[in-house]
Write an enzyme that holds these catalytic residues in place. Structure first.
Site, PDB file in Angstrom:
ATOM      1  N   LYS A  30       3.390 -15.295   2.592  1.00 42.58           N
ATOM      2  CA  LYS A  30       3.331 -16.045   1.324  1.00 42.58           C
ATOM      3  C   LYS A  30       4.776 -16.351   0.946  1.00 42.58           C
ATOM      4  CE  LYS A  30       0.923 -17.568  -2.239  1.00 42.58           C
ATOM      5  NZ  LYS A  30       0.078 -18.758  -2.130  1.00 42.58           N
ATOM      6  N   ASP A  41      -5.369  -6.626   5.961  1.00 39.19           N
ATOM      7  CA  ASP A  41      -6.570  -5.902   5.543  1.00 39.19           C
ATOM      8  C   ASP A  41      -7.656  -6.917   5.170  1.00 39.19           C
ATOM      9  OD1 ASP A  41      -8.284  -3.973   4.683  1.00 39.19           O
ATOM     10  OD2 ASP A  41      -7.139  -3.374   2.924  1.00 39.19           O
ATOM     11  N   ASP A  89      -3.104 -18.156   1.958  1.00 35.29           N
ATOM     12  CA  ASP A  89      -4.273 -18.836   1.383  1.00 35.29           C
ATOM     13  C   ASP A  89      -4.823 -19.879   2.360  1.00 35.29           C
ATOM     14  OD1 ASP A  89      -1.755 -19.768   0.858  1.00 35.29           O
ATOM     15  OD2 ASP A  89      -2.140 -20.401  -1.194  1.00 35.29           O
ATOM     16  N   ASP A  95     -11.009  -8.444   7.735  1.00 36.62           N
ATOM     17  CA  ASP A  95     -12.420  -8.332   7.354  1.00 36.62           C
ATOM     18  C   ASP A  95     -13.079  -9.709   7.332  1.00 36.62           C
ATOM     19  OD1 ASP A  95     -12.204  -5.628   7.122  1.00 36.62           O
ATOM     20  OD2 ASP A  95     -13.208  -5.516   5.183  1.00 36.62           O
ATOM     21  N   TYR A 111       0.822  -1.211   0.000  1.00 33.15           N
ATOM     22  CA  TYR A 111       0.000   0.000   0.000  1.00 33.15           C
ATOM     23  C   TYR A 111       0.861   1.268   0.000  1.00 33.15           C
ATOM     24  CZ  TYR A 111      -4.043  -2.963   1.161  1.00 33.15           C
ATOM     25  OH  TYR A 111      -5.032  -3.914   1.155  1.00 33.15           O
TER      26      TYR A 111
END
Ligand code: NAD
Length: 391
Positions: free
Chosen positions: A213, A269, A245, A273, A162
């Site tokens: 990852k 992020d 994942d 959620d 980001y």
């Protein structure tokens, strides 16, 4: 000095230390930023809750769309200074259709949030997810899946993709993910310390699940290496590494297996959620953003809910639970934090529900062991929580 990284490597990075405020010293100073939409409604409810808890010096300031209307910018230097001088910052929500624009140069309410994160150096975002027993039926997951879930997502907030270089040219676009050892080290310490303090606090715990990852990304391999190295300082905390994942899958198949989920900005992020939806309603979710030697920022996860502004039906509980996080992490009043959390749980057990919580899956049989649900608005819900506090 660290041999591998030299002086730049911070051997001593402090875990979040609340500004200690004692009664004999002065009242805790809270900068309240109600913001837009239902923000002022839930912050007003939170101020009533604070009044019932004790004496606090609360000052209100503009941020977001209302600040754009008044000053042409979502966050003024004066407001940022006032927040930096406070012991803690409590925010409602920002944004709304009035300020939505396709003009890239138009000021946006969200710039207020980013300005606060940057200006206060808030690099750690904490989101606890502990579905209320009384609301188990509101979760999209089966009750037996979510039973026992009590987890904390610790997300890095100021680095990663980001914030890296981005651009577009000749039909091509790129976003760059960059992490330094220092950035990973300080957020990992936050995760380990949080796991340790949850275990000491009697919550199930003492485990960090570091999510990356590492099978593909170089930043993830540096992440894993750095977290692994730090683990020797926290021999009492169990550490596991899980690929993102797989973590996304396990969050819905076996959420109760997690304690502290430690992860980078973008993974955090998305996963936070996903984890949040285990509770079934946005109106229940608090968050804390912390830095070092600065006031933390405490806010409900939901937005300004323009569709229900002024109806008196906004759920104030996420803001109350954010006040609990503020009391615990921002003002060093863990006892008061527990009182607020217990009062919220008690009103839910009594069956009180704002409309966002009274949703029951069609066709699902009513739960026989819970009292009938009573629909209430912001005021009645606030009265009920305060009443529980005063019992
Ligand atoms: P939202 O969270 O505002 O609303 C989503 C849905 O949840 C709506 O139906 C709303 O009525 C409901 N809801 C949310 N909070 C509730 C509460 N406390 N009680 C009862 N119902 C509640 O998300 P959105 O509609 O995507 O965004 C609306 C505005 O809020 C946008 O301008 C967005 O940019 C902004 N936003 C701000 C923040 C923030 O300030 N941190 C976060 C998310 C969205």
């Amino acid at each position: 000095m660290n041999e591998e990284y030299g002086d730049a490597y911070p051997v001593e990075v402090q875990w979040w230390r609340p500004r200690r405020v004692t009664a004999a010293d002065r009242r805790p100073r809270i900068a309240a930023l109600p913001g837009d939409g239902i923000g002022p409604e839930v912050v007003a409810a939170a101020r009533r809750l604070l009044d019932a808890l004790g004496e606090f010096d609360v000052t209100e300031h503009l941020v977001g769309g209302c600040s754009i209307d008044e000053h042409g910018t979502a966050l003024t230097d004066e407001v940022l200074d006032a927040c930096a001088a406070a012991d803690a910052v409590l925010l409602g929500a920002v944004g709304g259709p009035k300020w939505e624009s396709t003009d890239p140069d138009a000021p946006r309410p969200e710039q207020g949030l980013l300005g606060l994160r940057k200006g206060l150096g808030l690099y750690a975002n904490l989101r606890p997810v502990r579905p209320s027993v009384a609301l188990a039926h509101a979760s999209p997951l089966r009750e037996d899946r979510i039973r026992g879930t009590d987890l904390l997502v610790v997300r890095e907030l100021t680095g990663g993709i980001y914030f890296g270089d981005r651009g577009r040219a000749d039909g091509e676009a790129h976003d760059t993910c960059v992490y330094t050892v220092e950035e990973i080290d300080r957020i990992a310490r936050t995760g380990f310390e949080a796991a340790r303090s949850r275990a000491e606090g009697g919550a199930k715990g003492g485990k960090v699940t570091s999510v990356d990852k590492a099978n593909v990304l170089e930043t993830s391999r540096l992440w894993r290496e750095t977290v692994e190295r730090l683990a020797s300082d926290y021999g009492d905390v169990e550490l596991e590494h899980v690929l993102v994942d797989n973590a996304a899958m396990q969050l819905v198949s076996a959420p109760a297996r997690f304690d502290v989920i430690l992860t980078e900005n973008m993974f955090g992020d998305i996963l936070s959620d996903e984890a949040a939806m285990l509770t079934g309603s946005l109106g229940m979710l608090p968050s804390a953003s912390l830095g070092e030697d600065r006031p933390g920022l405490f806010e409900p996860v939901h937005g300004s809910a323009p569709d229900i502004v002024g109806t008196g039906m906004a759920n104030p509980l996420a803001t109350f639970l954010s006040v609990a996080l503020m009391l615990r992490y921002g003002l060093d009043r863990p006892g008061d934090a527990e009182r607020v959390e217990a009062a919220v749980e008690a009103v839910l057990e009594r069956g009180l529900r704002t409309p966002d919580l009274s949703w029951v899956e069609p066709g699902r049989p009513p739960m026989s062991d819970l009292p009938a649900e009573v629909e209430v608005g912001t005021e009645e819900m606030t009265d009920a929580v305060i009443e529980e506090l005063q019992r």
